[in-house]
Design a protein around this motif. Structure first.
Motif, short mmCIF file in Angstrom:
data_model
loop_
_atom_site.label_atom_id
_atom_site.label_comp_id
_atom_site.label_asym_id
_atom_site.label_seq_id
_atom_site.Cartn_x
_atom_site.Cartn_y
_atom_site.Cartn_z
N LEU A 1 0.87 -1.18 0.00
CA LEU A 1 0.00 0.00 0.00
C LEU A 1 0.90 1.22 0.00
O LEU A 1 1.55 1.52 1.00
N ASP B 1 1.85 5.32 -2.01
CA ASP B 1 1.49 6.44 -2.87
C ASP B 1 2.09 6.21 -4.25
O ASP B 1 3.25 5.81 -4.37
N TYR C 1 2.05 2.97 3.26
CA TYR C 1 1.05 3.27 4.27
C TYR C 1 0.86 2.05 5.18
O TYR C 1 1.01 0.91 4.75
N LEU D 1 -1.99 0.34 8.05
CA LEU D 1 -3.35 0.43 8.55
C LEU D 1 -3.34 0.99 9.97
O LEU D 1 -2.51 0.63 10.79
N ILE E 1 -7.83 2.58 4.06
CA ILE E 1 -6.98 2.84 2.90
C ILE E 1 -7.75 2.36 1.68
O ILE E 1 -8.13 1.18 1.60
N ASP F 1 -8.31 2.52 -2.83
CA ASP F 1 -7.51 2.63 -4.05
C ASP F 1 -7.74 3.98 -4.72
O ASP F 1 -8.76 4.65 -4.50
N VAL G 1 -7.97 12.40 1.32
CA VAL G 1 -7.68 11.99 2.70
C VAL G 1 -8.45 12.88 3.68
O VAL G 1 -8.43 14.10 3.56
N VAL H 1 -11.50 8.22 5.00
CA VAL H 1 -10.37 7.87 4.14
C VAL H 1 -9.09 8.31 4.84
O VAL H 1 -8.83 9.50 5.02
N ALA I 1 -5.94 7.05 3.80
CA ALA I 1 -4.88 7.11 2.79
C ALA I 1 -5.43 6.61 1.47
O ALA I 1 -6.41 5.86 1.43
N ALA J 1 -4.17 4.66 -1.93
CA ALA J 1 -3.05 3.82 -2.36
C ALA J 1 -3.11 3.53 -3.85
O ALA J 1 -4.16 3.53 -4.48
N TYR K 1 -9.22 -1.31 2.62
CA TYR K 1 -8.52 -2.03 3.70
C TYR K 1 -8.84 -1.36 5.04
O TYR K 1 -8.71 -0.13 5.18
#
Length: 858
Positions: free
Chosen positions: A601, A603, A610, A612, A618, A620, A631, A649, A651, A653, A662
């Protein structure tokens, strides 16, 4: 218009054949590309529509966890004026001799729906005959007509056949399986079907139907994939659910009655024992306990679940539409950009033609001809070239491009060849654009010259005066340049219009080639990044509940097993007004700190990873784009029948295929107010061989509670096939852009030479050799080409980005980067075309008649 006028027109065409055919060729390329690419999407969609109608593909299917009975068919029969229905019996088996999973289905006596298409042979007519899916011949090339086919599966499933040896009498395709290789999922063997087989009714011993196919009559004349079709289909599904809702309770009661009937003899025996044995007899007590357990199981029989699916559940059905939409998306921008370059070059060509015929215009004006008559020669000249180029372009484009692109997808789908259709609105638009390119250009150029007096027109246009360049003020550089280089630079900036047109023309072609190569990079990187960089697992195991000790031991005992991650996986719906609902995979790892070993995961741009946390999810990148969230924003998701929850949200990914969300176990518990049930495993293998992977899946599915095993190698293979077909489509864009670049360079160079014929003849008279004369022009062309390449890189990057945004589907994101090598390829091709053109110009320059060129017209 007089006979003499037409004679002058056709004589001009004869004298300037190169110019006429260059205009025609440019229009031909633009129109062929525009009409051909624009027709491809509709042609592909029409081929599928005709095939579905011809084979009577069912609009809906019904399944039940307890099978389907005559009572269910009776309910549908009451609504026979609205629909056609057909019961299907099938059994999925794992052929132990080759570990291939086969769906053996009974072919209805009358195929009301889902009619199979015979590829070779015929349909079965006797009980000992069988037809196989065409895919079976691909997987087992030894299978031939007339051979014996034996069912060799587990003893339990063998008993569900009245016979297990058949004679192969045909190979067929089914409209349920549009995709050539994918046959859907199953709970048998490795979890995916390899092919299907069809036998005569009565071959299976089952007493209930496995599936009921339904065809609603109100969808017969509605085009699939359209919004209207989807709306009516949703209404039809709601009807089915309403009609069959009472059947669940009836089926439950029926199952309970059948179970009690089977238990009745045992109950009678116990009652007889009650009168014969004392109440405290161990034998009697044991028998009574068994009866109570059996009755408890009967009472625990619940209502079966009815499953309703549409065509979208058929393998390849939605994917085919997605591919046609990608072609449609490409056809919205690319052809227009293509034809815009053609218009630019036509403007330059017509400008040169008007300049060459100034004396003729002045003579006609002196003889009393009106401006309308004089200008009509140029309009007819350009109009005739446009008309001929359009006719040939439409004929070629509509018949070549759709067939070539459809053939590229032909290896992926079991669909008949497409039929070319002429989309008249697009053809008329292409003709209008072609006429504007030539006749409009002529009008723009003529508006000044037709206002001039005959005396002015009968004199050659004065050469453009030279000007001091800003480079000349840079004495340190200018004084170091030799004579030829100074002349080259002065000529470049002396004719600013020619410089602009040439740079823009080359830049446009360069941009299209970069876009073509860039699309290839973006498409090819999807599989590479998704399966090699982001996903580091080889299989997904799904269970019906929390992992048991026996299931864990079975998994760890497999030879291929290396490591695994226990997690909860479920499908959630993302719903928000104004955006089409999306389905995403919700993943909750039992040990979040171990997730990084299986899924990266990060950027996409910075590659920052990232972890969890307990403050959000997280998601997509594509999902974030579709719902315009960043975010810190909230994303509404719905899990099963539970109320919609807003997920924060945490992050966004990098991800390219499908949608994923996730969550940590703590955040999941906070969100849904219950702890997750870890019903799956991500498994890593220590080796990668297809046969071993199939054995791994087959062994696991033998254990109680195992529902499915998905092998990533299968997904990777399907993905690569889809992306490989897109590469052929991209090849068309690259070749077409290259052809246009060649024509543009030739036309502009030819105009350049024609405009400066007196200048070139003069330097030949002064003693320049043929090679030096060619270099005199080539140096300018080379500089202009290099300038066009630089500008084209920026245009290409913008065009590539725009097309990616329009060509992406909801569950797919292209890799946005262009490889540096793609810029090099496009630049090298452009330079090669420039050299190729100068080779022909060199031959033309050698044949210049200096005396004719230097004759004075005064």
């Amino acid at each position: 218009m007089t006979k003499s006028f037409w004679k002058v027109l056709f004589r001009e065409i004869g004298h300037s054949k190169a110019r006429f055919f260059s205009i025609m060729l440019i229009i031909f390329l633009g129109v062929a590309f525009y009409t051909g690419i624009r027709a491809t999407g509709p042609d592909m969609s029409q081929a599928a529509t005709d095939y579905y109608a011809q084979q009577k593909l069912a609009t809906n299917s019904i399944q039940s966890t307890a099978g389907l009975t005559q009572s269910d068919l009776t309910v549908l029969h009451q609504h026979r004026q609205q629909l056609t229905y057909q019961a299907v019996n099938y059994l999925d088996i794992n052929q132990l001799n080759n570990n291939q999973v086969v769906r053996v289905a009974e072919l209805p006596a009358t195929q009301k729906l889902n009619r199979v298409a015979i590829v070779s042979g015929r349909l079965p007519q006797k009980a000992n005959e069988i037809v196989l899916d065409q895919q079976a011949r691909t997987l087992q090339p030894k299978l031939k007509l007339g051979m014996t086919y034996r069912i060799a599966t587990t003893s339990q499933r063998n008993r569900q056949f009245t016979r297990r040896t058949f004679k192969i009498v045909g190979f067929v395709n089914s409209p349920r399986y549009v995709e050539t290789t994918d046959r859907g999922v199953t709970t048998v063997g490795k979890g995916t079907l390899d092919y299907f087989a069809l036998v005569k009714p009565g071959t299976l011993t089952t007493k209930v139907a496995s599936r009921i196919d339904v065809g609603f009559k109100n969808l017969r004349h509605v085009t699939p994939y359209t919004a209207k079709y989807n709306r009516i289909n949703r209404e039809n599904t709601a009807k089915l659910k309403r009609w069959l809702r009472p059947q669940a309770a009836k089926r439950q009661a029926q199952l309970q009655r059948q179970a009690r009937a089977q238990l009745a003899p045992q109950v009678t025996q116990v009652q007889q024992l009650t009168g014969q044995l004392p109440a405290n007899s161990p034998i009697l007590q044991k028998a009574q306990a068994k009866i109570k357990q059996a009755q408890a199981k009967i009472n625990a029989i619940g209502q079966p679940t009815y499953l309703y699916t549409s065509r979208a559940a058929n393998p390849g059905y939605s994917e085919y539409h997605d591919n046609t939409q990608r072609v449609v998306a490409l056809s919205t921008v690319f052809p227009l950009f293509f034809i815009a370059i053609a218009a630019l070059i036509c403007l330059t060509t017509m400008t040169r033609m008007v300049a060459e015929l100034r004396i003729q215009m002045g003579t006609l004006k002196a003889l009393g001809y009106s401006n309308t008559v004089i200008g009509s020669e140029f309009l007819l000249y350009g109009g005739l070239a446009s008309l001929l180029g359009t006719l040939v372009g439409v004929g070629f484009g509509v018949n070549f491009f759709p067939r070539f692109i459809a053939q590229a997808y032909g290896t992926m789908y079991n669909l008949p060849p497409i039929s070319a259709q002429y989309i008249w609105p697009d053809i008329l638009i292409a003709l209008l654009i072609a006429l504007i390119c030539t006749m409009g250009s002529a009008l723009i150029v003529l508006r000044v010259d037709l206002r001039s007096s005959p005396a002015t027109l009968m004199l050659p246009k004065a050469p453009k005066a030279g000007k001091t360049l800003w480079l000349e003020h840079w004495h340190g550089l200018w004084n170091r340049l030799n004579f030829n280089h100074k002349v080259t630079l002065r000529n470049l900036f002396r004719y600013k219009q020619r410089l602009l047109m040439t740079v823009l023309g080359i830049a446009g072609c360069m941009a299209m080639m970069i876009t073509g190569f860039g699309l290839k990079d973006s498409i090819g990187d999807i599989s590479l990044k998704q399966f090699n960089q982001l996903w580091h697992y080889d299989a997904i195991v799904v269970r019906n509940g929390t992992q048991t000790t026996q299931q864990r031991r079975a998994l760890h005992a497999e030879k291929l097993y290396h490591n695994d991650l226990v997690l909860k996986q479920a499908q959630v719906s993302v719903e928000k007004s104004g955006v089409a609902d999306q389905t995403a995979t919700l993943s909750v790892p039992q040990h979040p700190q171990q997730l990084k070993k299986f899924v990266v995961l990060r950027d996409r741009q910075t590659h920052r990873t990232y972890q969890l946390n307990n403050r959000g999810a997280i998601i997509d990148e594509k999902l974030a784009k579709l719902y315009h969230v960043k975010v810190g924003d909230q994303l509404p998701i719905k899990l099963g029948n539970r109320p919609t929850k807003d997920v924060r949200v945490a992050a966004i990914a990098e991800n390219y295929m499908d949608h994923f969300i996730y969550l940590s176990p703590t955040y999941y518990h906070h969100l849904f107010d219950q702890r997750p049930t870890y019903n799956g495993n991500l498994v890593q293998f220590n080796a990668h061989q297809q046969q071993q992977e199939n054995t791994f899946a087959n062994n696991l599915l033998k254990h109680t509670g195992m529902l499915n095993v998905t092998l990533l190698s299968t997904q990777k293979k399907t993905s690569r096939q889809m992306l490989a077909s897109m590469n052929l489509v991209v090849l068309i864009f690259v070749v077409a852009a290259g052809a246009l670049a060649l024509v543009v360079l030739y036309n502009l160079t030819n105009i350049n030479v024609s405009e400066r014929i007196r200048e070139l003849s003069t330097i030949k008279v002064l003693g320049f050799y043929d090679g030096e004369v060619t270099m005199y022009i080539f140096r300018e062309n080379l500089i202009l080409t290099l300038m066009g390449i630089v500008v084209g890189c920026f245009f290409g990057d913008w065009l590539h980005t725009y097309i990616l945004q329009t060509a992406e589907t909801n569950n797919l994101m292209f890799s946005p980067g262009i490889h540096p090598l793609s810029y090099v390829y496009a630049a090298v091709l452009t330079l090669a075309f420039s050299l190729f053109v100068m080779f022909f110009m060199h031959r033309k320059l050698k044949r210049i008649n200096m005396l004719d060129a230097l004759q004075s017209v005064d």
